[in-house]
Write an enzyme that holds these catalytic residues in place. Structure first.
Site, PDB file in Angstrom:
ATOM      1  N   ARG A  71       0.761  -1.154   0.005  1.00 52.07           N
ATOM      2  CA  ARG A  71      -0.115  -0.043   0.024  1.00 52.07           C
ATOM      3  C   ARG A  71       0.699   1.029   0.001  1.00 52.07           C
ATOM      4  O   ARG A  71       0.283   2.331  -0.324  1.00 52.07           O
ATOM      5  CB  ARG A  71      -1.001   0.026   1.140  1.00 52.07           C
ATOM      6  CG  ARG A  71      -2.117  -0.946   1.163  1.00 52.07           C
ATOM      7  CD  ARG A  71      -3.028  -0.855   2.242  1.00 52.07           C
ATOM      8  NE  ARG A  71      -2.666  -1.132   3.397  1.00 52.07           N
ATOM      9  CZ  ARG A  71      -2.600  -2.459   4.076  1.00 52.07           C
ATOM     10  NH1 ARG A  71      -2.791  -3.563   3.345  1.00 52.07           N
ATOM     11  NH2 ARG A  71      -1.901  -2.524   5.166  1.00 52.07           N
ATOM     12  N   TYR A  75      -0.222   4.045  -2.428  1.00 49.99           N
ATOM     13  CA  TYR A  75      -0.439   5.774  -2.043  1.00 49.99           C
ATOM     14  C   TYR A  75       0.587   6.517  -2.974  1.00 49.99           C
ATOM     15  O   TYR A  75       0.028   7.628  -3.197  1.00 49.99           O
ATOM     16  CB  TYR A  75       0.174   5.736  -0.529  1.00 49.99           C
ATOM     17  CG  TYR A  75      -1.076   4.881   0.275  1.00 49.99           C
ATOM     18  CD1 TYR A  75      -2.464   4.462  -0.041  1.00 49.99           C
ATOM     19  CD2 TYR A  75      -0.766   4.534   1.703  1.00 49.99           C
ATOM     20  CE1 TYR A  75      -3.215   3.784   0.635  1.00 49.99           C
ATOM     21  CE2 TYR A  75      -1.654   3.677   2.307  1.00 49.99           C
ATOM     22  CZ  TYR A  75      -2.773   3.284   1.844  1.00 49.99           C
ATOM     23  OH  TYR A  75      -3.718   2.452   2.535  1.00 49.99           O
ATOM     24  N   TYR A  97     -13.508   9.281   1.035  1.00 50.61           N
ATOM     25  CA  TYR A  97     -14.847   8.843   1.860  1.00 50.61           C
ATOM     26  C   TYR A  97     -14.406   9.091   3.469  1.00 50.61           C
ATOM     27  O   TYR A  97     -13.251   9.160   3.783  1.00 50.61           O
ATOM     28  CB  TYR A  97     -15.049   7.254   1.927  1.00 50.61           C
ATOM     29  CG  TYR A  97     -14.043   6.246   2.221  1.00 50.61           C
ATOM     30  CD1 TYR A  97     -14.220   5.830   3.529  1.00 50.61           C
ATOM     31  CD2 TYR A  97     -13.236   5.952   1.459  1.00 50.61           C
ATOM     32  CE1 TYR A  97     -13.124   5.114   4.063  1.00 50.61           C
ATOM     33  CE2 TYR A  97     -12.295   4.845   1.859  1.00 50.61           C
ATOM     34  CZ  TYR A  97     -12.284   4.427   3.067  1.00 50.61           C
ATOM     35  OH  TYR A  97     -11.285   3.563   3.698  1.00 50.61           O
TER      36      TYR A  97
END
Length: 289
Positions: A71, A75, A97
């Site tokens: 990740r 990112y 979100y």
């Protein structure tokens, strides 16, 4: 915030909130609608389609995720895509979100890099899972206090818990993952988490697995179970672990006495300096005026 020259690109990271169509602030919506290009990182495809109805050029960031891919790399690629448009002189809105500052590394890194390069960049808040569980679980953090930790950080670091306050552990489904490649931890990792929590809480102490609904017709998940049952509980990426206080607040007698001395001085028209108690060891105290 760094002021950009006229005509230069800019970045605004906004929060979409947790519930589809219900949590977007008027300011965030205006920013999104007036942008030249919108990047979106949402909880599901339905939310992305809703954002697409508000702007003609919406780009999903979900495609950067891949099974087995770190990740950290994901990112970095997301930040690169966002900054490429800012550098091209466009008004960019990146919509995340929940709250764009809460577990949103991309938003923080993109804003930091944009400002370092002289572009105007800001963040606009949204309703987070924290806001939702305060309401759904009826928690007032001002009553006993509330402490928050990311689950793996809590597991791997020496953190001093206050069991008279609420404890919130974020991303318990990923507890123990230091590779940034997994999307769920193994049972052995959860056993370690329970073992660490057992240092401060009894096995029967109630914990709550909480999940915020993303659409209004769905109820929140508020599954209450004993601590030891957490090992086999269903945990999702969006699950949050909420643990109630295990003991009452303990008064600080020294500070209460100092407050009493201040109030007594106010009533008599003079200010008294409170006595300070210096503790040298468990058996001796020295009062200093």
């Amino acid at each position: 915030m760094t002021n950009a020259a006229p005509g230069r690109g800019s970045l605004a990271c906004v929060g979409l909130g947790m519930m589809l169509g219900a949590h977007l602030t008027p300011r965030a919506r205006s920013t999104l609608e007036q942008a030249d290009v919108v990047f979106v990182l949402a909880s599901d495809g339905l939310v992305e389609r809703w954002v697409e109805e508000m702007h003609a050029e919406v780009r999903s960031l979900q495609s950067y995720y891949a099974e087995g891919k770190s990740r950290r790399i994901t990112y970095g690629e997301m930040v690169g895509a966002i900054l490429a448009e800012v550098r091209a002189g466009r008004r960019v809105c990146a919509a995340f979100y929940g709250h764009p500052s809460v577990f949103a590394q991309v938003a923080h890194e993109a804003i930091e890099l944009a400002r370092a390069e002289g572009f105007r960049a800001d963040m606009q808040p949204g309703i987070s899972a924290e806001d939702c569980f305060y309401a759904d679980l009826g928690i007032d953090p001002g009553r006993t206090g509330c402490q928050h930790f990311e689950a793996t950080q809590f597991l791997c670091c020496d953190r001093q818990l206050d069991t008279a306050a609420w404890l919130v552990l974020w991303q318990p489904a990923l507890v123990g993952d230091r590779s940034f490649t997994r999307y769920a931890s193994a049972r052995a990792h959860r056993e370690l988490l329970v073992r660490k929590l057992r240092r401060d809480y009894p096995a029967s102490h109630e914990v709550i697995v909480y999940e915020t609904p993303t659409v209004a017709i769905m109820p929140p998940r508020m599954e209450r179970l004993p601590l030891d049952a957490l090992v086999d509980a269903r945990l999702e990426m969006h699950s949050t672990l909420v643990i109630a206080p295990a003991r009452p607040l303990v008064p600080d007698r020294d500070m209460l006495a100092a407050l009493d001395a201040i109030e007594a001085g106010n009533r008599t028209g003079r200010r008294e300096r409170p006595k300070l108690v210096v503790v040298h060891d468990a058996h001796s105290k020295e009062e200093m005026q």
